[in-house]
Design an enzyme around this catalytic site. Structure first.
Site, PDB file in Angstrom:
ATOM      1  N   HIS A 306       0.826  -1.201   0.000  1.00  0.00           N
ATOM      2  CA  HIS A 306       0.000   0.000   0.000  1.00  0.00           C
ATOM      3  C   HIS A 306       0.864   1.257   0.000  1.00  0.00           C
ATOM      4  O   HIS A 306       1.990   1.251   0.499  1.00  0.00           O
ATOM      5  CB  HIS A 306      -0.854   0.082   1.271  1.00  0.00           C
ATOM      6  CG  HIS A 306      -1.791  -1.053   1.487  1.00  0.00           C
ATOM      7  ND1 HIS A 306      -2.894  -1.277   0.709  1.00  0.00           N
ATOM      8  CD2 HIS A 306      -1.811  -2.026   2.440  1.00  0.00           C
ATOM      9  CE1 HIS A 306      -3.553  -2.334   1.172  1.00  0.00           C
ATOM     10  NE2 HIS A 306      -2.909  -2.810   2.209  1.00  0.00           N
ATOM     11  N   THR A 333     -10.603   6.395   4.009  1.00  0.00           N
ATOM     12  CA  THR A 333     -10.142   5.291   3.170  1.00  0.00           C
ATOM     13  C   THR A 333     -11.178   4.178   3.032  1.00  0.00           C
ATOM     14  O   THR A 333     -11.027   3.294   2.182  1.00  0.00           O
ATOM     15  CB  THR A 333      -8.836   4.698   3.732  1.00  0.00           C
ATOM     16  OG1 THR A 333      -9.020   4.393   5.116  1.00  0.00           O
ATOM     17  CG2 THR A 333      -7.693   5.677   3.581  1.00  0.00           C
ATOM     18  N   TYR A 357     -17.991  -3.942   9.811  1.00  0.00           N
ATOM     19  CA  TYR A 357     -17.020  -3.756   8.731  1.00  0.00           C
ATOM     20  C   TYR A 357     -16.790  -2.267   8.489  1.00  0.00           C
ATOM     21  O   TYR A 357     -17.732  -1.476   8.389  1.00  0.00           O
ATOM     22  CB  TYR A 357     -17.496  -4.402   7.428  1.00  0.00           C
ATOM     23  CG  TYR A 357     -16.656  -3.965   6.246  1.00  0.00           C
ATOM     24  CD1 TYR A 357     -15.356  -4.428   6.099  1.00  0.00           C
ATOM     25  CD2 TYR A 357     -17.133  -3.035   5.322  1.00  0.00           C
ATOM     26  CE1 TYR A 357     -14.561  -3.997   5.047  1.00  0.00           C
ATOM     27  CE2 TYR A 357     -16.346  -2.602   4.265  1.00  0.00           C
ATOM     28  CZ  TYR A 357     -15.061  -3.086   4.137  1.00  0.00           C
ATOM     29  OH  TYR A 357     -14.268  -2.634   3.099  1.00  0.00           O
ATOM     30  N   ARG A 377      -9.938  -6.297   6.533  1.00  0.00           N
ATOM     31  CA  ARG A 377      -9.229  -7.591   6.561  1.00  0.00           C
ATOM     32  C   ARG A 377      -9.688  -8.394   7.782  1.00  0.00           C
ATOM     33  O   ARG A 377      -8.877  -8.985   8.493  1.00  0.00           O
ATOM     34  CB  ARG A 377      -7.711  -7.417   6.595  1.00  0.00           C
ATOM     35  CG  ARG A 377      -7.122  -6.378   5.670  1.00  0.00           C
ATOM     36  CD  ARG A 377      -7.233  -6.726   4.193  1.00  0.00           C
ATOM     37  NE  ARG A 377      -6.283  -5.938   3.450  1.00  0.00           N
ATOM     38  CZ  ARG A 377      -6.513  -4.687   3.018  1.00  0.00           C
ATOM     39  NH1 ARG A 377      -7.678  -4.113   3.242  1.00  0.00           N
ATOM     40  NH2 ARG A 377      -5.585  -4.026   2.348  1.00  0.00           N
ATOM     41  N   GLY A 393     -11.592   1.793  -3.603  1.00  0.00           N
ATOM     42  CA  GLY A 393     -11.832   3.223  -3.782  1.00  0.00           C
ATOM     43  C   GLY A 393     -12.070   3.565  -5.246  1.00  0.00           C
ATOM     44  O   GLY A 393     -11.224   3.290  -6.102  1.00  0.00           O
TER      45      GLY A 393
END
EC number: 4.1.3.27
Length: 421
Positions: A306, A333, A357, A377, A393
């Site tokens: 990332h 994000t 989540y 994750r 995204g």
């Protein structure tokens, strides 16, 4: 309190597996991967006094408990306090978000417990601090196995690509710059949830691993991303945006890293989210103190790499960690920019409410410090229903099929951990 050299003490997981089966409420916050600044402490905690299930504004309710938290005689970031999670949907208490979709499962807005037993591992100092009654802990035994069978999927490839295309119309019409759209798989689960965590920590070690048990509900995660940390009135956040898979060898890995860092799309998306993080911290930090000391570097994990940046600020004296939570929640994000409009589009296009989540998992310490990771994750187990969930995204020049495959890259470690393809 007892102090032990870390070399003479079992690992956090080995200790926790002896504890977890004997208590309905327990947590392991483990740091076993990623850079040293993210991976200093691991925390084992359990409660013999039940837990708090929150069906109203979590910030208001948790604020009522802060003054009664007792400071534990242990060093480190967590000195006793509250450990738990906050669901993504709690944002409705702080932002005007439409209420259009059903819940995927029955999750409260938050659940927290105040541990009366705490073990802290300081990986930098090489010490273990035990503030716990271990006499009530039974024998260890082996971790059990589990079985999963497919239950359903929210947004298959065609459906996900369709909502990505719809979101691009919102972007091109000027309503938003970015939106994070997610999808999930669910499975019928039976067996020992701790085996999922065992698999996940081996497959995808990360700085923010967690196993939270609230009776029949579990959050089992290996998040790479901090929502925020408050330490001695300094607030930190590390936005992550821009993802590539890891390469099969060093040469391919470097090629993918260079591709990521040379991608105008990924850099533009990342800078947008850095600005959003600066804006969030600006709501609660002293003017002029919000800075970006590290901009756009690559962090590597087992399955993905990332682009990351560091944003910091000094907390105003009138605010506490819960004010930081409501200012930063949810992370840009996992939502988009501008946040409120992006979240309304998420509510329109996704099939279900997100539940935990993309929410937050972590702790509030009795001394005012706090640390929360983003609940990505992560496997969410509610009785017999297990969900794994990931998003991508979407920006102006996104390709719908590429975004679908990004969600699959992010789900790869979880799928491996639960033994599915």
């Amino acid at each position: 309190m007892e102090v032990h050299p870390i070399s003479e003490f079992a690992s956090p997981f080995e200790v926790f597996k002896c504890i977890e089966r004997d208590f309905k409420v327990a947590g392991l916050l483990e740091s076993i991967g990623g850079p040293q600044y993210k991976a200093r402490y691991s925390v084992i905690a359990w409660s013999t006094n039940g837990y708090l299930k929150i069906h109203d504004d979590p910030v208001n309710i948790l604020n009522g408990y802060l003054k009664d938290l007792k400071l534990a005689d242990i060093p480190g970031l967590f000195k006793g306090g509250m450990i738990g999670y906050i669901s993504y949907d709690a944002v409705r208490f702080w932002e005007k978000i439409r209420d259009l979709k059903p819940a995927a499962e029955d999750w409260p807005y938050a659940e927290f417990f105040t541990p009366d037993n705490i073990i802290i591992y300081d990986h930098n100092e090489g010490k273990v601090y035990v503030n716990a009654d271990l006499s009530s802990v039974g024998g260890c035994g082996d971790i059990g196995e589990f079985k999963v069978s497919f239950y359903d999927e929210s947004l298959n490839k065609n459906s996900y690509e369709r909502i990505v295309s719809e979101s691009l119309e919102y972007i091109r019409s000027g309503y938003i710059f970015q939106v994070v759209l997610s999808r999930f798989y669910r499975y019928i689960f039976s067996g020992d949830p701790l085996r999922i965590y065992y698999n996940l920590r081996r497959i995808n070690p990360s700085p923010y691993m967690f196993y939270l048990k609230f009776d029949e509900k579990y959050l089992i995660g290996s998040s790479p991303e901090l929502l925020f940390r408050v330490q001695d009135n300094i607030v930190e956040t590390y936005p992550i945006a821009g993802t590539r898979p890891r390469g099969a060898d060093q040469e391919e890995d470097l090629k993918l890293e260079l591709e990521l860092m040379n991608s105008e799309k990924d850099k533009a998306e990342h800078l947008m989210l850095v600005d959003l993080a600066r804006n969030d911290l600006g709501k609660v930090c002293v003017p002029g103190t919000v800075k970006v000391p590290e901009l756009m570097y690559v962090e590597k994990y087992s399955h993905v790499q990332h682009i990351v940046s560091k944003v910091i600020g000094t907390l105003k004296k009138k605010y506490n960690a819960l004010n930081v939570l409501s200012a930063t929640f949810p992370a840009g994000t996992v939502s988009g920019a501008p946040k409120p409009m992006a979240m309304n589009i998420i509510e329109t296009l996704e099939e279900y409410k997100r539940g935990p989540y993309a929410g937050a998992v972590g702790f509030i310490s009795a001394d005012g410090n706090a640390e929360f990771a983003i609940a990505i994750r992560t496997a969410f187990l509610n009785k017999e229903l297990l969900r794994i969930h990931a998003g991508a995204g979407i920006v102006y020049d996104s390709n719908p099929e590429s975004e679908y495959f990004e969600t699959e890259h992010k789900l790869k470690a979880l799928k491996t951990a639960i033994g599915v393809r």
